[in-house]
Design a protein around this motif. Structure first.
Motif, PDB file in Angstrom:
ATOM      1  N   HIS A   1       0.807  -1.216   0.000  1.00 10.14           N
ATOM      2  CA  HIS A   1       0.000   0.000   0.000  1.00 10.14           C
ATOM      3  C   HIS A   1       0.842   1.268   0.000  1.00 10.14           C
TER       4      HIS A   1
ATOM      5  N   ASP B   1       0.502   6.190   1.548  1.00  8.78           N
ATOM      6  CA  ASP B   1      -0.518   5.150   1.470  1.00  8.78           C
ATOM      7  C   ASP B   1      -1.270   5.335   0.156  1.00  8.78           C
TER       8      ASP B   1
ATOM      9  N   SER C   1      -3.679   3.641  -1.192  1.00 10.97           N
ATOM     10  CA  SER C   1      -5.129   3.474  -1.167  1.00 10.97           C
ATOM     11  C   SER C   1      -5.822   4.649  -0.487  1.00 10.97           C
TER      12      SER C   1
END
Length: 1214
Positions: free
Chosen positions: A572, A688, A690
């Motif tokens: 991620h 990150d 996502s």
């Protein structure tokens, strides 16, 4: 024969004692009557039922009406069937049967029992066997006799396995008989004293039998004493039963005495436990819950010749003078017999042999508090609070064997168990997070109490009576929030924690959300971007030597997270890296001439890698090889030059698919004088993917499509949205008749609707304010076979239970539509990001690049996260997120919260020249705000702030001068009071304002804020005391020239008090100094940043005036480095790099002094050398070997000094 006879006698008496207590309790051995068949249907209950005819009331053995047995709505391991026997009964056997005439039966189950239906205990067949064998068909009956039997009112059957071609189906029967018992309750302050009328007629044995239920983990069960301190005592100590024996040679023993027997564990679980003690002379047999311990006291001492009294529940008052740390028992006894005498019956009848002390009752009440077990790291309880209250109070007890875990989370604080200690993290808007710890070794399996009270600006935290010290009080009042979370509550990444305003620290992150992976404990370093740091067990320097030519021993690394969790974190992240630092002496890294690798490292997939830098596996070069600055241009690593001196290589591995490093092997240490050392840094990951993965929907007919959502029995969805539209569909997936949909139904209303064949079910959350405000809002929806829930931001969630008789499977077959519908109506206008379905992140940006009407990414993050920028910091937009620009703030850090502080020594000063600042900045950006400070500028108002800590008076805190002999000075008068002097007209005397709030030169931190608007000056001290004054000297500050801190000469035309304070200067700590948009301390202390600030004298950066009034010396490095090791690649020598190259004057003076000293030492050394040569020439040759040995010894000493490591050093010899 006598020992054998004694042993036989002991066994026979034990059996007779057990038989006696059994007869007295039951009155008969025939205890096999069916108990469930005569019960009404209301006595049966269950977790769920497939239909009304499959209810628990049809679960009697051999029953055929209804559907012929109980079947739950869904067959899984969370179902149960419960029976209420009406009163406490003795249960000796159970029987099970499947559903009549069906393919539904249970092949394995658990059995639990309880007295009150709240606090349950699991029945254990044998030492490690908990489950019961069930059925193999629907009609046969499987009996199981319980050995031993138990007493309970409530029973629960929990299916573990069932016919894979059918469902859970059960019919049951319970066998036993009525249970009659005598009970007594002790409240922790009471006891019973049994006095014999005469000595026992048979002094060859003592037998005590009872059952007990403890409410506390410590307490005396019984005590019998004798002469000279001789006694026998049974005590509950930290949940264990301890039998204490004293032969009379010393005082009453402590729990840690040598003559002590311990049995049992966690006996304070509020369940019944059986106890039997037999004393036969010096022989003792001690049994707790079928576990028996034999013991023989040393010597010829007998424990039968004691006093003719025995106490239960505590030690009598006349015995308390003995040195015995004890407390009375808190709980219940049942069927208490002493040598066959029913002690409880005598007590109830108030017989003269019994003396009752304190509050003793003859019934056992159910506990007011019932423990809750968190079965997994993802389990939690959400308890409602009172929104908007300025006070909070929480108290609970916990016990665990885990070293770490989340205990409590609210809107403003988090309590975690970290390394066996309770850690409090307090976070308030606009203030830096603060931490406090209390307790130690709390993961010992014992109960520990935690209480927290917050009211107004006061916070109190107690752990086992110990107060956790929190630095300072609360900054402003707290909001208790509307939800308290006990147990797990985790964010998906450090990036998420950062954008909740969290500061750097340890956090649990759950990278796959509702997926199978548990949370991992990481360190989040909140810089301009959020870095995730995962530590391992090999962070110290490791030395490698070889003297025997043995094969290399690989050093393996174990991380604080599992490999699956690490893969999720790396997957991620935007970028990951690990740093390897090598020190080499005749030890190479790369391959030999024949291509044989001599050093390598192993990645996460157990693959071997021989490259040493960057993210290009084929480069096989160290960092110096990639940058072209190796010591020897023939090699790609400094270590490969194979020099007989210490060299170093620092490599950064950043190929995500290969990380993390799990092993490092170095083999080229077998030659003479070969040696190597290395250290591996933590796994560092940034960002990150996502969390910021987003898409912008520009038309109502646009949408993104994905494969069909697989959520038949369980579905959870979470995402952020931002819009200005009044309505729109976020998600939709259709079946033939089933569907699932999430939408903004109205400006302040989000709905979650679905149909699994029972008709539409709608869950709605309404917000008190509109949600179409172009700010990010969080939505989480979940649906399972029991209920459906919807949460929006931190508003109270809504839940709808599933219908008891209905369909449960969600059957979908269309594509999943995101941002629109299949009919292209009611589409969503705005942005959606961080979309997760059942824990899996959907890549919205990739799909948006190929979809008309949808754009990847989304702008406008500052509208939602701009409030995180504190102290005048400005929020700036980034493609993925936002950042705080602290240029015009007196603070620094990711959120402009890090205080910039400096310690001023005697005679020191900082002078900030506004004209130079204008010249410097206008050359780069003529539109800069600092262009306001021009020579012909007139200021009609300004904001001035500073914090200080000092004990010296008089002191000059700040002075601002102008070209027109106008000035502002802030000083501490000789009595420590605050004085502000404004002179805004050269032809008038200055306005002098004395603020005698208190003596501010008291060594404490004080904050001052001065806001001038024309002639009105508002002054605030310590965020509480406020004054307003009116200037008479003028309303305009003309031609600002410079700002001065510390000792100064001037300014021109200043009054006498300002000149005296300026001549004395300031000694102490200054921080957060700001005049308008200018932060002079930031300019003065920023390394390598040219600007208008001039520093004179000892001015040093301080960690914060609130922490210390003096700068702290840097901590010494505790890790080992080879001799002369510095931090750069290249050859190592004994020199140290310059600490501050900018202090030119000090460097020149130091250099001159060093040259003079060096010349003096050289002359001295030459003279000594000449003298030594003459002396050696006159010596006999027989002394030569002796001198050689001394030189060799000196050489060894030097090598040993070079290779000496710290206490944390690891050393391997091959």
């Amino acid at each position: 024969m006598e020992p054998i006879a004694g042993a036989v006698l002991s066994v026979l008496f034990l059996l007779s004692a057990e038989r006696r207590s059994a007869v007295l309790a039951r009155g008969t051995y025939n205890c096999d009557a069916p108990l469930a068949s005569s019960l009404p249907r209301a006595s049966f209950s269950s977790s769920s039922e497939l239909s009304g005819s499959h209810g628990p009331g049809f679960a009697n053995l051999n029953r055929r009406d209804g559907a012929g047995g109980w079947t739950p709505l869904v067959s899984n391991k969370y179902q149960w069937l419960q029976i209420d026997l009406g009163e406490r009964m003795e249960v000796t056997a159970v029987a099970t049967q499947g559903g009549y005439g069906s393919s539904d039966w249970v092949s394995s189950y658990l059995l639990m029992f309880s007295d009150g239906g709240r606090n349950w205990k699991q029945y254990q067949r044998e030492e490690s066997i908990w489950s019961f064998p069930g059925n193999t068909n629907s009609d046969s009956v499987v009996h199981y006799r319980l050995q031993p039997p138990f007493e309970a009112r409530f029973l629960r059957f929990l299916p573990l396995a069932w016919n894979p071609k059918g469902r859970i189906g059960m019919r049951i029967e319970v066998y036993g008989c009525a249970y009659r018992s005598e009970m007594v309750n002790f409240d922790g302050k009471s006891s019973l004293l049994y006095i014999f009328n005469q000595k026992p007629t048979s002094p060859t044995k003592d037998v005590i039998s009872l059952k007990f239920k403890a409410g506390q983990n410590d307490g005396i069960l019984f005590h019998r004493g004798g002469q000279n301190g001789k006694c026998i005592t049974l005590e509950l100590v930290k949940g264990k039963l301890t039998l204490l024996l004293n032969s009379g040679s010393t005082n009453l023993p402590s729990p840690g005495a040598h003559k002590a027997l311990s049995l049992g564990s966690l006996l304070d679980d509020q369940h019944w436990h059986s106890l039997l003690i037999e004393v036969h002379g010096s022989h003792i047999r001690f049994t707790v819950d079928r576990h028996t311990h034999h013991f023989q006291a040393t010597g010829e001492s007998s424990f039968l010749d004691l006093d003719n009294e025995v106490s239960f529940g505590g030690i009598p008052g006349h015995r308390k003078s003995m040195a015995f740390p004890h407390r009375n028992f808190d709980g219940c006894f049942e069927n208490l017999y002493y040598n066959g005498v029913d002690i409880i019956d005598l007590s109830k009848k108030q017989k003269p042999q019994i003396l009752i002390m304190g509050n003793v009752s003859f019934s056992c009440l159910h506990p007011h508090t019932v423990p809750v077990t968190f079965m997994s790291p993802r389990s939690y309880l959400a308890l409602g609070g009172t929104f908007g209250e300025d006070k909070a109070s929480v108290a609970f007890q916990f016990r665990t064997w885990n070293r770490s875990g989340l205990l409590l989370a609210t809107q403003f604080l988090v309590l975690v168990l970290h390394d066996g200690k309770v850690k409090l993290s307090l976070s308030q808007p606009g203030h830096a997070a603060r931490d406090a710890t209390a307790g130690a070794g709390l993961n010992d399996g014992q109960w520990h109490s935690v209480s927290l009270t917050a009211k107004g600006n006061h916070l109190s935290v107690m752990v086992d009576g110990e107060a956790a010290s929190v630095a300072g009080s609360l900054r402003g009042q707290i909001d208790s929030g509307n939800t308290y979370y006990l147990g797990a509550l985790y964010e998906q990444s450090c990036e998420t924690h950062k954008h909740r305003g969290s500061s750097s620290g340890l956090y649990y992150i759950d990278s796959d959300g509702s997926g199978p992976l548990g949370p991992a404990l990481v360190y989040c370093n909140m810089t301009d971007t959020a870095w995730t740091s995962v530590q391992h067990n090999g962070s110290h320097w490791t030395r490698i030597k070889s003297s025997s030519g043995e094969s290399p021993h690989p050093l393996s690394f174990k991380y604080t997270a599992s490999m699956e969790q690490l893969q999720a974190i790396i997957g991620h992240a935007n970028h990951c890296q690990q740093e390897l630092a090598f020190y080499c002496k005749k030890s190479r890294l790369s391959t030999l001439q024949d291509g044989t690798p001599v050093s390598w490292w192993v990645g996460r997939a157990n693959e071997t890698h021989t490259y040493w830098g960057g993210s290009l596996p084929d480069a096989q070069k160290c960092a110096c090889g990639l940058e072209g600055n190796c010591l020897d241009s023939q090699y790609h690593c400094n270590c490969d030059a194979d020099r007989n001196e210490w060299t170093s290589d620092t490599v950064v591995l950043s190929h995500k698919e290969h990380l993390p490093v799990t092993q490092v092997v170095m083999t080229d240490t077998g030659r003479p004088h070969s040696e190597a050392a290395f250290t591996l840094g933590p796994l560092l990951c940034q960002g990150d993917n996502s969390f910021w993965n987003s898409a912008s929907f520009n038309t109502e007919t646009s949408y993104l499509h994905f494969p069909t959502f697989q959520g038949e029995l369980s579905a959870d969805m979470s995402f952020f949205f931002k819009t200005t539209a009044s309505s729109g569909v976020f998600l939709e997936n259709l079946g033939i008749t089933d569907f699932i949909r999430l939408e903004l139904h109205a400006p302040a209303e989000v709905t979650f609707s679905f149909d699994v064949g029972n008709g539409p079910c709608v869950v709605t959350v309404r917000s008190p304010t509109p949600l179409n405000d172009s700010r990010w809002h969080y939505v989480k929806a979940e649906r399972n076979i029991k209920e459906a829930s919807l949460h929006v931001d931190r508003l109270p969630g809504e839940t709808r239970p599933a219908p008891p008789d209905g369909h449960v499977r969600l059957q979908l077959n269309s594509q999943l539509f995101v941002g629109g519908t299949a009919t292209r109506q009611r589409g969503f206008l705005g942005c959606i990001r961080a979309l997760r379905l059942n824990g899996l992140a959907l890549d919205l940006e990739e799909r948006a690049t190929m979809t008309p009407g949808v754009e990847p990414g989304c702008r406008g993050h500052c509208s939602s996260y701009g409030h995180l920028c504190r102290n005048g910091g400005k929020c700036t937009e980034k493609h993925r997120g936002m950042a705080c620009d602290c240029t015009l703030s007196a603070y620094d850090g990711p959120f402009c919260e890090d205080e910039i502080s400096a310690y001023f020594g005697i005679g020191s000063s900082v002078i900030y020249n506004f004209q130079e600042h204008y010249n410097h900045t206008s050359s780069k950006n003529s539109s800069s705000l600092v262009a306001l400070f021009r020579e012909d500028l007139t200021l009609t108002g300004e904001m001035t702030t500073l914090s200080f800590r000092t004990t010296g008076t008089p002191s000059l805190l700040l002075c601002v001068s102008s070209f027109s002999e106008e000035y502002l000075s802030v000083i501490l008068a000789p009595n420590g009071s605050l004085q502000i002097r404004y002179k805004l007209d050269r032809h008038h005397e200055p306005d002098v304002f004395n603020f005698g709030f208190q003596n501010l030169a008291d060594g404490q931190l004080h904050q001052v804020k001065i806001n001038r608007e024309a002639a009105v000056v508002s002054v605030e001290v310590n965020q509480s005391e406020r004054r307003q004054v009116i200037l008479s000297s003028g309303t305009e500050f003309n031609a600002v020239k410079s700002l001065m801190l510390g000792m100064i000469l001037g300014p021109l035309g200043a009054d006498a008090a300002t000149l005296r304070a300026g001549a004395r200067g300031f000694t102490g700590c200054l921080s957060a100094v700001r005049f308008g948009p200018v932060a002079p301390l930031k300019a003065a202390l920023s390394p390598g940043r040219p600007g208008p600030a001039t520093v004179r004298g000892p001015v040093a950066a301080a960690p914060g005036c609130a922490q210390s009034a003096e700068p702290r010396a840097p901590a010494r490095e505790a890790t080992w480095r080879p001799a002369g090791g510095a931090g750069r690649s290249g050859p190592r020598d004994g020199g140290e790099p310059s600490v501050n190259a900018d202090r030119r004057d000090a460097a020149v003076i130091g250099g001159v002094i060093a040259v003079v000293i060096f010349i003096f030492l050289c002359v001295t050394a030459i003279a000594v050398r000449i003298y030594q040569q003459r002396w050696l020439y006159q010596k006999n040759e027989s002394n030569s070997p002796k001198h050689s040995a001394r030189a060799k010894s000196a050489l060894k000493s030097e090598l040993n000094m070079q290779s000496t490591g710290s206490e944390s050093q690891k050393e391997y010899f091959f």
